[in-house]
Design a protein around this motif. Sequence first.
Motif, PDB file in Angstrom:
ATOM      1  N   TYR A 102       0.846  -1.189   0.000  1.00 50.54           N
ATOM      2  CA  TYR A 102       0.000   0.000   0.000  1.00 50.54           C
ATOM      3  C   TYR A 102       0.882   1.241   0.000  1.00 50.54           C
ATOM      4  CZ  TYR A 102       0.873   0.418   5.052  1.00 50.54           C
ATOM      5  OH  TYR A 102       1.466   0.558   6.284  1.00 50.54           O
ATOM      6  N   ILE A 103       0.304   2.346  -0.437  1.00 51.99           N
ATOM      7  CA  ILE A 103       1.009   3.620  -0.408  1.00 51.99           C
ATOM      8  C   ILE A 103       0.707   4.262   0.927  1.00 51.99           C
ATOM      9  CG2 ILE A 103       1.293   5.872  -1.507  1.00 51.99           C
ATOM     10  CD1 ILE A 103       2.219   3.451  -3.232  1.00 51.99           C
ATOM     11  N   GLY A 114       0.705   5.635  -9.167  1.00 52.11           N
ATOM     12  CA  GLY A 114       0.979   6.330 -10.420  1.00 52.11           C
ATOM     13  C   GLY A 114       2.459   6.566 -10.662  1.00 52.11           C
ATOM     14  N   ALA A 115       3.228   6.799  -9.604  1.00 57.51           N
ATOM     15  CA  ALA A 115       4.670   7.041  -9.734  1.00 57.51           C
ATOM     16  C   ALA A 115       5.491   5.790  -9.427  1.00 57.51           C
ATOM     17  CB  ALA A 115       5.084   8.177  -8.801  1.00 57.51           C
ATOM     18  N   ASN A 140      -3.937   1.530 -14.937  1.00 59.87           N
ATOM     19  CA  ASN A 140      -4.694   2.466 -14.074  1.00 59.87           C
ATOM     20  C   ASN A 140      -4.053   2.666 -12.707  1.00 59.87           C
ATOM     21  OD1 ASN A 140      -6.682   2.831 -16.090  1.00 59.87           O
ATOM     22  ND2 ASN A 140      -7.742   0.991 -15.402  1.00 59.87           N
ATOM     23  N   MET A 141      -2.750   2.703 -12.647  1.00 58.91           N
ATOM     24  CA  MET A 141      -2.069   2.821 -11.360  1.00 58.91           C
ATOM     25  C   MET A 141      -2.257   4.185 -10.696  1.00 58.91           C
ATOM     26  SD  MET A 141      -0.866  -0.011 -10.617  1.00 58.91           S
ATOM     27  CE  MET A 141      -0.172  -1.519 -11.166  1.00 58.91           C
ATOM     28  N   ASP A 142      -2.666   5.198 -11.462  1.00 54.14           N
ATOM     29  CA  ASP A 142      -2.835   6.529 -10.880  1.00 54.14           C
ATOM     30  C   ASP A 142      -4.042   6.619  -9.949  1.00 54.14           C
ATOM     31  OD1 ASP A 142      -4.489   6.188 -13.099  1.00 54.14           O
ATOM     32  OD2 ASP A 142      -4.497   8.324 -13.587  1.00 54.14           O
ATOM     33  N   LYS A 143      -4.878   5.597  -9.912  1.00 50.95           N
ATOM     34  CA  LYS A 143      -6.034   5.571  -9.012  1.00 50.95           C
ATOM     35  C   LYS A 143      -5.864   4.569  -7.869  1.00 50.95           C
ATOM     36  CE  LYS A 143      -9.263   6.977 -12.544  1.00 50.95           C
ATOM     37  NZ  LYS A 143     -10.523   6.722 -13.201  1.00 50.95           N
ATOM     38  N   TYR A 168      -6.822  -1.478  -5.091  1.00 51.99           N
ATOM     39  CA  TYR A 168      -7.861  -0.791  -4.322  1.00 51.99           C
ATOM     40  C   TYR A 168      -7.710   0.704  -4.525  1.00 51.99           C
ATOM     41  CZ  TYR A 168      -8.503  -5.051  -1.471  1.00 51.99           C
ATOM     42  OH  TYR A 168      -8.750  -6.323  -1.025  1.00 51.99           O
ATOM     43  N   GLU A 169      -8.812   1.397  -4.761  1.00 50.56           N
ATOM     44  CA  GLU A 169      -8.783   2.847  -4.898  1.00 50.56           C
ATOM     45  C   GLU A 169      -9.015   3.549  -3.567  1.00 50.56           C
ATOM     46  OE1 GLU A 169     -11.227   4.291  -8.084  1.00 50.56           O
ATOM     47  OE2 GLU A 169     -10.397   2.842  -9.510  1.00 50.56           O
ATOM     48  N   THR A 170      -9.452   2.813  -2.550  1.00 53.74           N
ATOM     49  CA  THR A 170      -9.716   3.427  -1.242  1.00 53.74           C
ATOM     50  C   THR A 170      -8.747   2.913  -0.188  1.00 53.74           C
ATOM     51  OG1 THR A 170     -11.472   1.807  -0.882  1.00 53.74           O
ATOM     52  CG2 THR A 170     -12.135   3.968  -1.709  1.00 53.74           C
ATOM     53  N   GLY A 171      -7.607   2.423  -0.613  1.00 56.04           N
ATOM     54  CA  GLY A 171      -6.478   2.107   0.260  1.00 56.04           C
ATOM     55  C   GLY A 171      -6.742   1.156   1.396  1.00 56.04           C
ATOM     56  N   LEU A 172      -6.140   1.492   2.527  1.00 59.12           N
ATOM     57  CA  LEU A 172      -6.193   0.605   3.692  1.00 59.12           C
ATOM     58  C   LEU A 172      -7.600   0.405   4.234  1.00 59.12           C
ATOM     59  CD1 LEU A 172      -2.970   1.577   5.641  1.00 59.12           C
ATOM     60  CD2 LEU A 172      -3.428  -0.503   4.349  1.00 59.12           C
TER      61      LEU A 172
END
Length: 183
Positions: A102-103, A114-115, A140-143, A168-172
């Motif tokens: 996770y970021i 995204g980066a 679609n890594m930017d989301k 996941y677009e809503t993370g943890l």
Amino acid sequence: MASMVAGSNAALTAENPDLGKVLLGIGWDTVPSRGPQSEPVPMVIMCGPDGRAVSDEHLVFFNQIASPEGSITFAGTEDQEQIDVDLNRVPDSVSKIAVLVYIDPDVRGPGTFGAVRNTYLRVADEENRELLRFDVPPVNMDKINAMILGELYRHGGGWKFRALGQGYETGLAAVAADFRLKL
């Protein structure tokens, strides 16, 4: 070494009968930035037959670098992170071991993959000989701000590996809901 695609499965112990321990190597590259940089953080969740975390203590990450019984431990940094899994010591109550990244929103603010480039999960034996490798497709890594890279799971008295790359677009928050964790 076998290269895998998302959704594929591979027999680990059936093809390697003496395999008692595996090393999970997780890696990535990040695009340099003058602003906040994404901070990928690996995490492992030990799950029961229902696919949910056995307990909050069965989460292995930077603040808890070993599982309660010691079958899973963060080991090294030859890749960005390495995790040792002693398959023979994994409790019978664990049916699946999910491997995620996770970021971290607390380090440099909200971010995405995204980066992040060239994300991979490799499965190696005790001597670090690569058995399987999954290079995550950059779609679609930017989301995406959390991702299940793959999972080790019990099957027919042995262990298999499944490549996933599920984002996941809503993370943890989404990870905690899916695995019933208190994060």
